[in-house]
Design a protein around this motif. Structure first.
Motif, PDB file in Angstrom:
ATOM      1  N   ARG A 189      76.025 -54.498   4.714  1.00 49.91           N
ATOM      2  CA  ARG A 189      77.285 -54.535   5.438  1.00 49.91           C
ATOM      3  C   ARG A 189      77.078 -54.568   6.953  1.00 49.91           C
ATOM      4  O   ARG A 189      77.741 -55.344   7.657  1.00 49.91           O
ATOM      5  CB  ARG A 189      78.163 -53.340   5.065  1.00 49.91           C
ATOM      6  CG  ARG A 189      79.530 -53.398   5.745  1.00 49.91           C
ATOM      7  CD  ARG A 189      80.523 -52.428   5.145  1.00 49.91           C
ATOM      8  NE  ARG A 189      80.165 -51.037   5.395  1.00 49.91           N
ATOM      9  CZ  ARG A 189      79.825 -50.169   4.442  1.00 49.91           C
ATOM     10  NH1 ARG A 189      79.760 -50.551   3.191  1.00 49.91           N
ATOM     11  NH2 ARG A 189      79.546 -48.924   4.740  1.00 49.91           N
ATOM     12  N   GLN A 224      80.805 -45.261  -4.486  1.00 53.77           N
ATOM     13  CA  GLN A 224      80.853 -46.027  -5.725  1.00 53.77           C
ATOM     14  C   GLN A 224      79.877 -47.216  -5.672  1.00 53.77           C
ATOM     15  O   GLN A 224      79.248 -47.566  -6.676  1.00 53.77           O
ATOM     16  CB  GLN A 224      82.275 -46.515  -5.983  1.00 53.77           C
ATOM     17  CG  GLN A 224      83.284 -45.396  -6.174  1.00 53.77           C
ATOM     18  CD  GLN A 224      83.224 -44.784  -7.566  1.00 53.77           C
ATOM     19  OE1 GLN A 224      83.688 -45.374  -8.539  1.00 53.77           O
ATOM     20  NE2 GLN A 224      82.653 -43.600  -7.685  1.00 53.77           N
ATOM     21  N   GLN A 225      79.735 -47.808  -4.489  1.00 52.84           N
ATOM     22  CA  GLN A 225      78.774 -48.901  -4.326  1.00 52.84           C
ATOM     23  C   GLN A 225      77.357 -48.442  -4.651  1.00 52.84           C
ATOM     24  O   GLN A 225      76.585 -49.169  -5.283  1.00 52.84           O
ATOM     25  CB  GLN A 225      78.821 -49.438  -2.889  1.00 52.84           C
ATOM     26  CG  GLN A 225      80.048 -50.258  -2.567  1.00 52.84           C
ATOM     27  CD  GLN A 225      80.067 -50.719  -1.116  1.00 52.84           C
ATOM     28  OE1 GLN A 225      79.046 -50.708  -0.442  1.00 52.84           O
ATOM     29  NE2 GLN A 225      81.239 -51.115  -0.643  1.00 52.84           N
ATOM     30  N   ARG A 226      77.014 -47.239  -4.233  1.00 50.08           N
ATOM     31  CA  ARG A 226      75.663 -46.721  -4.483  1.00 50.08           C
ATOM     32  C   ARG A 226      75.376 -46.665  -5.989  1.00 50.08           C
ATOM     33  O   ARG A 226      74.259 -46.967  -6.426  1.00 50.08           O
ATOM     34  CB  ARG A 226      75.508 -45.333  -3.880  1.00 50.08           C
ATOM     35  CG  ARG A 226      75.532 -45.313  -2.353  1.00 50.08           C
ATOM     36  CD  ARG A 226      75.196 -43.923  -1.816  1.00 50.08           C
ATOM     37  NE  ARG A 226      75.401 -43.870  -0.381  1.00 50.08           N
ATOM     38  CZ  ARG A 226      76.451 -43.298   0.206  1.00 50.08           C
ATOM     39  NH1 ARG A 226      77.373 -42.698  -0.539  1.00 50.08           N
ATOM     40  NH2 ARG A 226      76.568 -43.289   1.510  1.00 50.08           N
ATOM     41  N   ALA A 272      73.494 -51.251   0.059  1.00 51.98           N
ATOM     42  CA  ALA A 272      74.766 -51.921   0.312  1.00 51.98           C
ATOM     43  C   ALA A 272      75.215 -51.719   1.754  1.00 51.98           C
ATOM     44  O   ALA A 272      75.788 -52.613   2.374  1.00 51.98           O
ATOM     45  CB  ALA A 272      75.833 -51.404  -0.654  1.00 51.98           C
ATOM     46  N   ASN A 330      87.840 -48.492 -10.282  1.00 52.59           N
ATOM     47  CA  ASN A 330      86.910 -49.311  -9.512  1.00 52.59           C
ATOM     48  C   ASN A 330      86.265 -50.395 -10.376  1.00 52.59           C
ATOM     49  O   ASN A 330      85.955 -51.482  -9.884  1.00 52.59           O
ATOM     50  CB  ASN A 330      85.843 -48.428  -8.883  1.00 52.59           C
ATOM     51  CG  ASN A 330      86.341 -47.705  -7.657  1.00 52.59           C
ATOM     52  OD1 ASN A 330      86.970 -48.304  -6.789  1.00 52.59           O
ATOM     53  ND2 ASN A 330      86.082 -46.409  -7.568  1.00 52.59           N
ATOM     54  N   VAL A 357      74.798 -50.318  -7.222  1.00 50.55           N
ATOM     55  CA  VAL A 357      73.525 -50.849  -6.733  1.00 50.55           C
ATOM     56  C   VAL A 357      72.355 -50.183  -7.449  1.00 50.55           C
ATOM     57  O   VAL A 357      71.379 -50.837  -7.842  1.00 50.55           O
ATOM     58  CB  VAL A 357      73.411 -50.668  -5.206  1.00 50.55           C
ATOM     59  CG1 VAL A 357      72.002 -51.000  -4.714  1.00 50.55           C
ATOM     60  CG2 VAL A 357      74.438 -51.556  -4.507  1.00 50.55           C
ATOM     61  N   MET A 383      86.529 -54.301  -9.220  1.00 51.75           N
ATOM     62  CA  MET A 383      85.390 -55.213  -9.111  1.00 51.75           C
ATOM     63  C   MET A 383      85.533 -56.386 -10.069  1.00 51.75           C
ATOM     64  O   MET A 383      85.309 -57.547  -9.693  1.00 51.75           O
ATOM     65  CB  MET A 383      84.077 -54.470  -9.389  1.00 51.75           C
ATOM     66  CG  MET A 383      83.649 -53.505  -8.307  1.00 51.75           C
ATOM     67  SD  MET A 383      81.924 -52.982  -8.520  1.00 51.75           S
ATOM     68  CE  MET A 383      81.035 -54.501  -8.132  1.00 51.75           C
ATOM     69  N   LEU A 432      81.848 -56.032  -4.647  1.00 49.32           N
ATOM     70  CA  LEU A 432      81.306 -54.761  -4.187  1.00 49.32           C
ATOM     71  C   LEU A 432      82.098 -54.235  -2.994  1.00 49.32           C
ATOM     72  O   LEU A 432      82.271 -53.021  -2.822  1.00 49.32           O
ATOM     73  CB  LEU A 432      79.834 -54.929  -3.809  1.00 49.32           C
ATOM     74  CG  LEU A 432      78.984 -53.662  -3.690  1.00 49.32           C
ATOM     75  CD1 LEU A 432      78.896 -52.941  -5.023  1.00 49.32           C
ATOM     76  CD2 LEU A 432      77.591 -54.004  -3.184  1.00 49.32           C
ATOM     77  N   ASP A 481      81.848 -46.600  -0.455  1.00 47.48           N
ATOM     78  CA  ASP A 481      80.399 -46.490  -0.310  1.00 47.48           C
ATOM     79  C   ASP A 481      79.773 -45.706  -1.458  1.00 47.48           C
ATOM     80  O   ASP A 481      78.731 -46.095  -2.001  1.00 47.48           O
ATOM     81  CB  ASP A 481      80.049 -45.806   1.017  1.00 47.48           C
ATOM     82  CG  ASP A 481      80.187 -46.726   2.213  1.00 47.48           C
ATOM     83  OD1 ASP A 481      80.531 -47.909   2.004  1.00 47.48           O
ATOM     84  OD2 ASP A 481      79.952 -46.277   3.345  1.00 47.48           O
TER      85      ASP A 481
END
Length: 309
Positions: free
Chosen positions: A106, A263-265, A102, A224, A268, A228, A256, A261
């Motif tokens: 970005r 939480q994005q991991r 992610a 979160n 993903v 989303m 996303l 970051d």
């Protein structure tokens, strides 16, 4: 935290069924390559905005170059499985290195060449084809006529030269003259970063029918999950049953960008574990060096071999 902005995704099917070239062509017999008209413009990826700045391609450069070529139906039929295999290899390899995916997407969107190199390091280790694209490009050119193969290489070379110059101009404009070389290197690495972003888009499109469940099961906080899902629902309201994979990926990328970051991991990682091919991680294996003749030094083969770990 700056959001991840959506970007175009060029699907294999779209690429190979689109108009054969940006230039006008003379109709060709079935299975033969179309011949550019005498006054047709030369295929190029170099386009500029009103200020003279290069408009960067929004897909991996090989895909953009293919879309600009006058490919025959025979060439297209040979190229389609090559692209499919490349995407499966990238997706399967990235399954083992999801932490930075992610973030790579970005920095591409932010046009941040200074950060691309560092963000790709982990991904290179698990997916060395991102750095060394020679085998992929050779497979593509082997499927083309010599004329198209030469144009394919020339189109990419011209674009990358202009892109490196554009990156250096941007560094100067930002008063980062000490980073001219770094910015140019970052532009070269953008080619791999575009492949990473395209891979994430594919995962989002595949996950779309059960995306809400995937997000909830990813381990991110309830707040979160709500953040989303709210953004996804807003996009869904404007979609129809015929919405494209690109629209679905755009909605996911927008959602996303609403979380951190860390939480994005988690999200993903959940996507890749569910939807990427379950392939062993790849590593570079240097080929054996042949025994030298008396009085001569040995030289290794030009390219490393990719093998499962």
């Amino acid at each position: 935290m700056s959001p991840i902005r959506p970007a175009c995704h060029l699907l294999v099917a779209c690429l190979l069924t689109a108009a054969p070239t940006l230039a006008q062509t003379v109709p060709a017999a079935p299975g033969q390559v179309a011949t550019p008209a005498a006054d047709a413009p030369r295929p190029t990826l170099v386009k500029r905005d009103d200020q003279g700045n290069l408009i960067r391609v929004d897909v991996p450069i090989e895909y953009a170059a293919l879309a600009a070529l006058p490919l025959s139906e025979t060439e297209r039929s040979k190229i389609a499985p090559i692209l499919t295999a490349h995407e499966q290899n990238v997706d399967g390899a990235l399954r083992h290195a999801t932490a930075n995916i992610a973030r790579v997407a970005r920095v591409v969107e932010e046009n941040n060449n200074a950060e691309i190199q560092g963000k790709l390091n982990e991904l290179d280790d698990s997916a060395p084809m991102l750095r060394n694209r020679s085998a992929f490009r050779k497979d593509l050119t082997d499927a083309m006529t010599p004329e198209n193969a030469a144009m394919f290489a020339g189109i990419m070379r011209e674009y990358m030269q202009q892109a490196a110059q554009q990156a250096q101009r941007e560094a100067q404009a930002q008063n980062r003259k000490g980073q001219l070389g770094l910015m140019a290197i970052g532009e070269a690495r953008r080619v791999a970063a575009m492949d990473v972003r395209a891979s994430l888009h594919r995962m989002a499109a595949k996950a779309w029918p059960t995306l809400a469940d995937t997000i909830k099961a990813s381990g991110i906080s309830p707040a979160n999950v709500t953040a989303m899902q709210t953004r996804i629902d807003e996009r869904k309201a404007a979609m129809t049953e015929s919405s494209t994979d690109r629209e679905k990926a755009d909605a996911f990328m927008l959602a996303l960008g609403a979380i951190s970051d860390d939480q994005q991991r988690l999200v993903v990682d959940a996507l890749y574990k569910q939807h990427a091919p379950d392939m062993p991680p790849m590593k570079k294996v240097e080929p054996p060096v042949p025994e030298a003749e008396p009085g001569r030094r040995t030289t290794p083969a030009n390219e490393p071999v990719l093998q499962p770990r």
